[in-house]
Design an enzyme around this catalytic site. Structure first.
Site, PDB file in Angstrom:
ATOM      1  N   TRP A 226       0.854  -1.184   0.000  1.00 39.02           N
ATOM      2  CA  TRP A 226       0.000   0.000   0.000  1.00 39.02           C
ATOM      3  C   TRP A 226       0.892   1.235   0.000  1.00 39.02           C
ATOM      4  O   TRP A 226       1.861   1.297   0.760  1.00 39.02           O
ATOM      5  CB  TRP A 226      -0.926   0.048   1.222  1.00 39.02           C
TER       6      TRP A 226
ATOM      7  N   GLU B 265      -2.939  -2.708  -2.672  1.00 39.20           N
ATOM      8  CA  GLU B 265      -4.100  -2.173  -1.941  1.00 39.20           C
ATOM      9  C   GLU B 265      -4.458  -0.780  -2.437  1.00 39.20           C
ATOM     10  O   GLU B 265      -3.650   0.142  -2.364  1.00 39.20           O
ATOM     11  CB  GLU B 265      -3.771  -2.138  -0.437  1.00 39.20           C
TER      12      GLU B 265
ATOM     13  N   LYS C 185      -6.953   2.773  -2.689  1.00 38.32           N
ATOM     14  CA  LYS C 185      -7.578   3.679  -1.727  1.00 38.32           C
ATOM     15  C   LYS C 185      -8.294   4.790  -2.483  1.00 38.32           C
ATOM     16  O   LYS C 185      -7.969   5.060  -3.641  1.00 38.32           O
ATOM     17  CB  LYS C 185      -6.489   4.260  -0.822  1.00 38.32           C
TER      18      LYS C 185
ATOM     19  N   ASP D 295      -9.445  -3.047   0.995  1.00 38.97           N
ATOM     20  CA  ASP D 295      -9.601  -2.545   2.354  1.00 38.97           C
ATOM     21  C   ASP D 295     -11.017  -1.999   2.419  1.00 38.97           C
ATOM     22  O   ASP D 295     -11.389  -1.119   1.623  1.00 38.97           O
ATOM     23  CB  ASP D 295      -8.556  -1.447   2.630  1.00 38.97           C
TER      24      ASP D 295
ATOM     25  N   HIS E   7     -11.700   1.712   2.183  1.00 37.79           N
ATOM     26  CA  HIS E   7     -11.064   2.489   1.123  1.00 37.79           C
ATOM     27  C   HIS E   7     -11.948   2.746  -0.091  1.00 37.79           C
ATOM     28  O   HIS E   7     -11.450   2.877  -1.208  1.00 37.79           O
ATOM     29  CB  HIS E   7      -9.785   1.787   0.656  1.00 37.79           C
TER      30      HIS E   7
ATOM     31  N   HIS F 201      -8.278  -6.154   3.866  1.00 35.52           N
ATOM     32  CA  HIS F 201      -8.067  -5.487   5.131  1.00 35.52           C
ATOM     33  C   HIS F 201      -9.474  -5.170   5.598  1.00 35.52           C
ATOM     34  O   HIS F 201     -10.128  -4.285   5.039  1.00 35.52           O
ATOM     35  CB  HIS F 201      -7.295  -4.171   4.951  1.00 35.52           C
TER      36      HIS F 201
ATOM     37  N   ASP G 170     -12.304   7.062   6.074  1.00 35.26           N
ATOM     38  CA  ASP G 170     -11.467   5.883   6.351  1.00 35.26           C
ATOM     39  C   ASP G 170     -10.918   5.962   7.765  1.00 35.26           C
ATOM     40  O   ASP G 170      -9.727   6.093   7.984  1.00 35.26           O
ATOM     41  CB  ASP G 170     -10.336   5.856   5.307  1.00 35.26           C
TER      42      ASP G 170
ATOM     43  N   ASP H  65     -10.886   3.840  10.287  1.00 34.96           N
ATOM     44  CA  ASP H  65     -10.278   2.670  10.913  1.00 34.96           C
ATOM     45  C   ASP H  65     -10.785   2.408  12.321  1.00 34.96           C
ATOM     46  O   ASP H  65      -9.996   2.216  13.246  1.00 34.96           O
ATOM     47  CB  ASP H  65      -8.736   2.779  10.891  1.00 34.96           C
TER      48      ASP H  65
ATOM     49  N   ASP I  48      -7.639  -4.474   9.721  1.00 32.97           N
ATOM     50  CA  ASP I  48      -6.906  -3.202   9.656  1.00 32.97           C
ATOM     51  C   ASP I  48      -7.716  -2.082  10.285  1.00 32.97           C
ATOM     52  O   ASP I  48      -8.615  -1.528   9.656  1.00 32.97           O
ATOM     53  CB  ASP I  48      -6.576  -2.858   8.184  1.00 32.97           C
TER      54      ASP I  48
HETATM   55  C1  RNT Z   1      -4.004   2.888   4.928  1.00 32.00           C
HETATM   56  C2  RNT Z   1      -4.062   1.448   4.597  1.00 32.00           C
HETATM   57  C3  RNT Z   1      -2.943   0.621   5.107  1.00 32.00           C
HETATM   58  C4  RNT Z   1      -2.613   0.909   6.555  1.00 32.00           C
HETATM   59  C5  RNT Z   1      -1.796  -0.132   7.226  1.00 32.00           C
HETATM   60  C6  RNT Z   1      -1.090   0.381   8.412  1.00 32.00           C
HETATM   61  O1  RNT Z   1      -5.125   3.556   4.592  1.00 32.00           O
HETATM   62  O2  RNT Z   1      -5.277   0.898   5.007  1.00 32.00           O
HETATM   63  O3  RNT Z   1      -3.233  -0.717   4.897  1.00 32.00           O
HETATM   64  O4  RNT Z   1      -3.748   1.084   7.317  1.00 32.00           O
HETATM   65  O5  RNT Z   1      -0.988  -0.745   6.320  1.00 32.00           O
HETATM   66 ZN    ZN Z   2      -5.460  -1.229   4.789  1.00 32.50          ZN
END
Ligand code: RNT
Ligand code: ZN
Length: 411
Positions: A176, A217, A219, A250, A253, A277, A285, A287, A317
């Site tokens: 990523w 990955e 985003k 993810d 994302h 993720h 985003d 998390d 994640d």
């Molecule tokens: C960031 C991505 C990535 C990170 C991690 C720490 O938006 O999701 O995967 O969160 O790798």
């Molecule tokens: Zn991620």
């Protein structure tokens, strides 16, 4: 297992024992970065690359010993097969420049993984570094910057190969990059072309595909990079299928109203596998810790329906620094497991049959009916079998751990 519960599910053609066995085999990759707010062990300064942890709950793990102590605690309460998801910034021993990481810096992790029967996955870290210049890494206009990160990514893939060999199970190396722009770009094509070229150079290292899968990955945006993300979903979806690597979705994302679960079946028609993720975006985003909500359930349902449990990489994640971090890891991981269990206890055959017959009243009725089936009883049984504590017990134990260990750590 209580025979009446078994009989209840048998009426729908569901074999509870089989569901438990399937769940026990599904691997979840636990992201170590929940335990230390994505700091890592390099002392690399503040988090950069458009991601952010918020909160200042006491007890953040500050080194390998503290982080693995926290993992010891968390692992007791998470049933099922597990891997750990590492980032390059979690190198141990004497810190080396990220471009020069080798298996040596990850030996301590391999010993830990062996001791706990865990697999290991890897992520090169292309953020929190002075070599992220103007927010760009693999897509930078500066060749020196690109070459630095290409080397880092190749060395990360080598670390992944080492993990797979040592632990005798495949390892995922997920790339990523945070590259993007705050405001409207003058050139969208150039950075993407450079990213393509950098990825080609990384993949010119012929890694052993029996040991490692590489994923990319995508985003949609990050903090400070709101207008343009070089590695968008379309970019990576095309890149992955052309170069035979995996896409990593993810779940945080995509645009907030986009259904990530809906993408799974389409991706699996054209790709041998898929990586995740699993996260929880709240308006952005953010998390947040996984909740057992409809979004998570949809993802689990699709994984089960597409028969993808043994081929998809399921990594978590999220990073919440406002609550007990060990509990955060446990809650999210248990919710992932619960969602998979519910999916495995769902009579998909009956539902598909009704859909194919055009009997949509039956579909709706059945979908609602199964929501009240006693999956919690099966969950308790599963936790018992896996020697993972019940709901009432684990939280009390983590509170004790907080009192005895976490609260004594200074910030
Ligand atoms: C960031 C991505 C990535 C990170 C991690 C720490 O938006 O999701 O995967 O969160 O790798
Ligand atoms: Zn991620």
């Amino acid at each position: 297992m209580n025979p009446t519960i078994k009989a209840t599910y048998a009426k729908y053609g569901i074999d509870v024992d089989k569901a438990i066995k399937q769940l026990a085999k599904a691997k979840i990759s636990l992201h170590v970065w929940q335990l230390d707010d994505v700091n890592g062990f390099e002392n690399c300064g503040s988090l950069s690359g458009g991601i952010q942890t918020t909160g200042s709950y006491p007890g953040r793990a500050r080194n390998f010993n503290e982080l693995t102590a926290d993992l010891d605690e968390a692992l007791k309460y998470i049933p099922g097969k597990k891997k750990l998801n590492l980032h390059a910034i979690y190198q141990t021993g004497k810190v080396v420049d990220r471009a020069n990481i080798t298996p040596k810096q990850f030996e301590a992790w391999v010993s830990y993984a062996k001791k706990h029967h865990l697999g290991l996955d890897m992520n090169p870290t292309l953020f929190s570094s002075p070599m992220l210049v103007d927010g760009l890494s693999l897509s930078s206009p500066d060749k020196k910057v690109r070459d630095y990160w290409i080397k880092h990514c190749i060395n990360s893939i080598k670390v992944s190969e080492y993990f797979a060999k040592e632990l005798k199970q495949k390892s995922l190396c997920n790339i990523w990059i945070p590259d993007g722009l705050k405001d409207v770009p003058s050139d969208r094509f150039g950075p993407r072309k450079r990213l393509e070229d950098s990825l080609n150079k990384i993949l010119s290292y012929k890694y052993n595909r029996n040991l490692v899968d590489v994923s990319v990955e995508s985003k949609v945006f990050g903090i400070g990079v709101e207008s343009y993300t070089v590695g968008s979903h379309e970019f990576y979806m095309n890149y992955a299928s052309k170069h035979n690597v995996l896409c990593l979705l993810d779940t945080g994302h995509f645009h907030p109203t986009e259904n990530v679960a809906d993408k799974i079946s389409s991706m699996l028609i054209f790709n041998p596998s898929l990586a995740f993720h699993v996260s929880r975006p709240v308006r952005w985003d953010s998390d947040h810790v996984l909740r057992l909500n409809d979004d998570l359930q949809d993802v689990a349902n699709e994984l089960v329906k597409c028969n993808a449990l043994d081929k998809a990489y399921i990594g978590l994640d999220y990073f919440d620094a406002s609550i007990n971090r060990v509990a955060a890891l446990v809650i999210g991981a248990r919710n992932m497991e619960k969602a998979l269990l519910i999916a495995l206890l769902t009579p998909w055959n009956l539902l598909k049959e009704a859909q194919d017959k055009g009997d949509f009243t039956r579909v709706l009725a059945l979908q609602e009916e199964i929501k009240t089936l006693p999956w919690q009883e099966v969950w308790n049984e599963y936790c018992l079998k896996e020697k993972a504590s019940s709901e009432e017990v684990w939280f009390k134990k983590i509170l004790q751990y907080e009192k005895q260990i976490l609260s004594k750590r200074s910030k």
